[in-house]
Design an enzyme around this catalytic site. Structure first.
Site, PDB file in Angstrom:
ATOM      1  N   CYS A 160      10.243  18.883  16.600  1.00 24.78           N
ATOM      2  CA  CYS A 160      11.423  18.738  15.748  1.00 24.78           C
ATOM      3  C   CYS A 160      11.167  19.121  14.291  1.00 24.78           C
ATOM      4  CB  CYS A 160      11.950  17.310  15.845  1.00 24.78           C
ATOM      5  SG  CYS A 160      12.289  16.828  17.554  1.00 24.78           S
ATOM      6  N   HIS A 300      15.266  12.322   8.427  1.00 22.82           N
ATOM      7  CA  HIS A 300      15.098  12.710   9.830  1.00 22.82           C
ATOM      8  C   HIS A 300      16.057  11.867  10.675  1.00 22.82           C
ATOM      9  CE1 HIS A 300      13.185  14.644  13.160  1.00 22.82           C
ATOM     10  NE2 HIS A 300      12.718  13.524  13.665  1.00 22.82           N
ATOM     11  N   GLU A 311      10.701   5.534   8.676  1.00 24.66           N
ATOM     12  CA  GLU A 311      11.121   6.470   7.628  1.00 24.66           C
ATOM     13  C   GLU A 311      11.640   5.719   6.407  1.00 24.66           C
ATOM     14  OE1 GLU A 311      13.589  10.645   7.046  1.00 24.66           O
ATOM     15  OE2 GLU A 311      14.024   9.399   8.796  1.00 24.66           O
ATOM     16  N   LYS A 332      22.438  13.729  11.571  1.00 26.20           N
ATOM     17  CA  LYS A 332      22.304  13.609  13.024  1.00 26.20           C
ATOM     18  C   LYS A 332      23.317  12.631  13.594  1.00 26.20           C
ATOM     19  CE  LYS A 332      17.393  14.801  13.555  1.00 26.20           C
ATOM     20  NZ  LYS A 332      16.968  14.963  12.152  1.00 26.20           N
ATOM     21  N   HIS A 337      20.745  15.341  17.548  1.00 28.96           N
ATOM     22  CA  HIS A 337      19.418  15.833  17.178  1.00 28.96           C
ATOM     23  C   HIS A 337      19.225  17.231  17.761  1.00 28.96           C
ATOM     24  CE1 HIS A 337      15.381  16.168  16.101  1.00 28.96           C
ATOM     25  NE2 HIS A 337      14.878  15.045  16.568  1.00 28.96           N
ATOM     26  N   PHE A 396       7.415  15.266  17.616  1.00 33.35           N
ATOM     27  CA  PHE A 396       6.452  14.735  18.574  1.00 33.35           C
ATOM     28  C   PHE A 396       5.124  15.468  18.395  1.00 33.35           C
ATOM     29  CE2 PHE A 396       9.707  13.345  22.064  1.00 33.35           C
ATOM     30  CZ  PHE A 396      10.045  12.244  21.292  1.00 33.35           C
TER      31      PHE A 396
END
Length: 409
Positions: A160, A300, A311, A332, A337, A396
């Protein structure tokens, strides 16, 4: 940045998508790309339903390009037109004109289809276009062919964070003097049976199937996972000398690029977001940005329990007391996403916030989480000058990128 292009679940084209984001429009709906039966724990997504590549691609190209590559080409054409460049631009040295596009997964729809052909019909029925349709680097390859861009050309693959890495790398290439103009961005089209089943098996996605428009709820206490989206974002980066020589309007400047690794876990972030902190600090240092200059962070903000807390902690650790003065939003909540395309799409949002002084809201934040205690613009879009906007992208594998954009003028 002199040109922007967007293909998103809430609108195709910069104007359409930006207006929808400011309105707080959700792209969440039941999956229509395939029959998502009760066997799928998640049966919702944020799909691009009004996508028509016919103005950009010939019918045979549509047949031979995976959906993710079609998205990339359309967003690139939009960005080039927005920058006042079209076709193979006159006066541009093609060997100093490059392309970097990121994708976390690439042509997964083609992969699934051709695996089916192999298993059900035999090796002789696998398409000769399978490999060039599937590989992630075909997107920058096709864009370079379209515009005769013969300079640096490659794909970034870091889950991502893929397209955020693409923008950062493009800026570095220009700074080094290796190119004058770069097309950078990312594309993803992974709303397929295998992808949805895989992310569902990880318990990473929301199962709020009865309320698709309300399922993506970053920073809300009742969040239960992300909603998968698809689309593309593209940015034209060029040296100031190049932009001024052709009289191109400049949206904003990519001032800082920071990246790091969590070195912690294959999917989970460290509890206090140490990698996120490192990337944010690196971006601020790289751009010579004082903490007090930051007015907006496109987080994010995935709507997963762990990411949103870590975050939030990271932002507080980096910005200190100034964190309470910053709007921290997650688009998002509307687009879902977009995986490898998320960084580029959200970079466009941060750029527009600097250029226009308008900040999209975070929708669906109805029940505050005591551990997520920043200003997430849950009450609607904001209008305020933004000198510096940050955008965070985490993938990831522990990949972290922060980009810092500075208002022009």
């Amino acid at each position: 940045m002199t040109g922007l292009g967007l293909v998103t679940p809430v609108g195709v084209g910069l104007g359409n998508a930006w207006a929808a984001l400011l309105e707080g429009r959700s792209g969440g709906a039941p999956i229509s790309h395939f029959e998502a039966t009760e066997a799928f724990a998640t049966r919702i997504a944020c799909e691009v339903n009004d996508f028509d590549p016919s103005g950009v691609l010939e019918p045979k190209e549509v047949r031979r390009y995976d959906r993710f590559a079609q998205f990339a080409l359309v967003a690139a054409v939009q960005a080039m037109e927005d920058a006042g460049l079209d076709g193979a631009p006159e006066g541009i040295d093609p060997e100093r004109f490059g392309v970097i596009m990121g994708s976390g997964i690439g042509g997964i729809a083609t992969f699934e289809e051709q695996c089916g052909n192999l298993l059900e019909r035999g090796a002789g029925r696998v398409s000769p276009f399978f490999v060039p349709m599937f590989i992630p680097d075909i997107a920058p390859g096709l864009v370079s062919i379209r515009f005769d861009a013969r300079g640096p050309n490659y794909a970034t693959v870091s889950a991502c964070a893929s397209s955020a890495h693409a923008l950062g790398d493009a800026a570095r290439i220009i700074e080094r003097g290796d190119a004058d103009i770069m097309i950078a961005g990312g594309s993803e089209a992974a709303i397929t049976p295998l992808s949805v089943a895989g992310f569902s098996a990880m318990k990473a996605m929301s199962t709020r199937n009865d309320e698709p428009a309300r399922a993506s709820r970053p920073f809300d206490l009742t969040r239960d996972g992300f909603v998968m989206g698809e689309g593309a974002g593209c940015v034209i980066l060029e040296s100031r000398e190049s932009a001024e020589a052709r009289g191109a309007p400049i949206y904003a400047r990519l001032a800082g690029f920071g990246m790091s690794a969590d070195a912690y876990h294959i999917t989970a972030p460290p509890p206090e977001g140490r990698g996120a902190q490192a990337a944010m600090r690196a971006a601020l240092e790289d751009g010579g940005v004082a903490v007090e200059e930051v007015g907006y962070i496109n987080a994010h903000g995935t709507s997963t329990p762990q990411n949103d807390v870590s975050e939030t902690i990271a932002i507080r650790r980096v910005l200190g007391d100034h964190a309470d003065e910053v709007v921290v939003g997650s688009t998002k909540s509307m687009t879902g996403h977009l995986l490898g395309a998320a960084g580029a799409v959200e970079a466009v949002v941060a750029i527009m916030a600097c250029a226009e002084g308008r900040i999209p809201p975070t929708i669906n934040l109805e029940t505050p989480d005591p551990e997520c205690d920043l200003d997430y613009a849950s009450d609607g879009a904001r209008s305020r000058p933004v000198e510096v906007a940050l955008t965070n992208s985490f993938g990831f594998g522990g990949h972290n990128v922060c980009l810092a954009f500075r208002r022009e003028g």
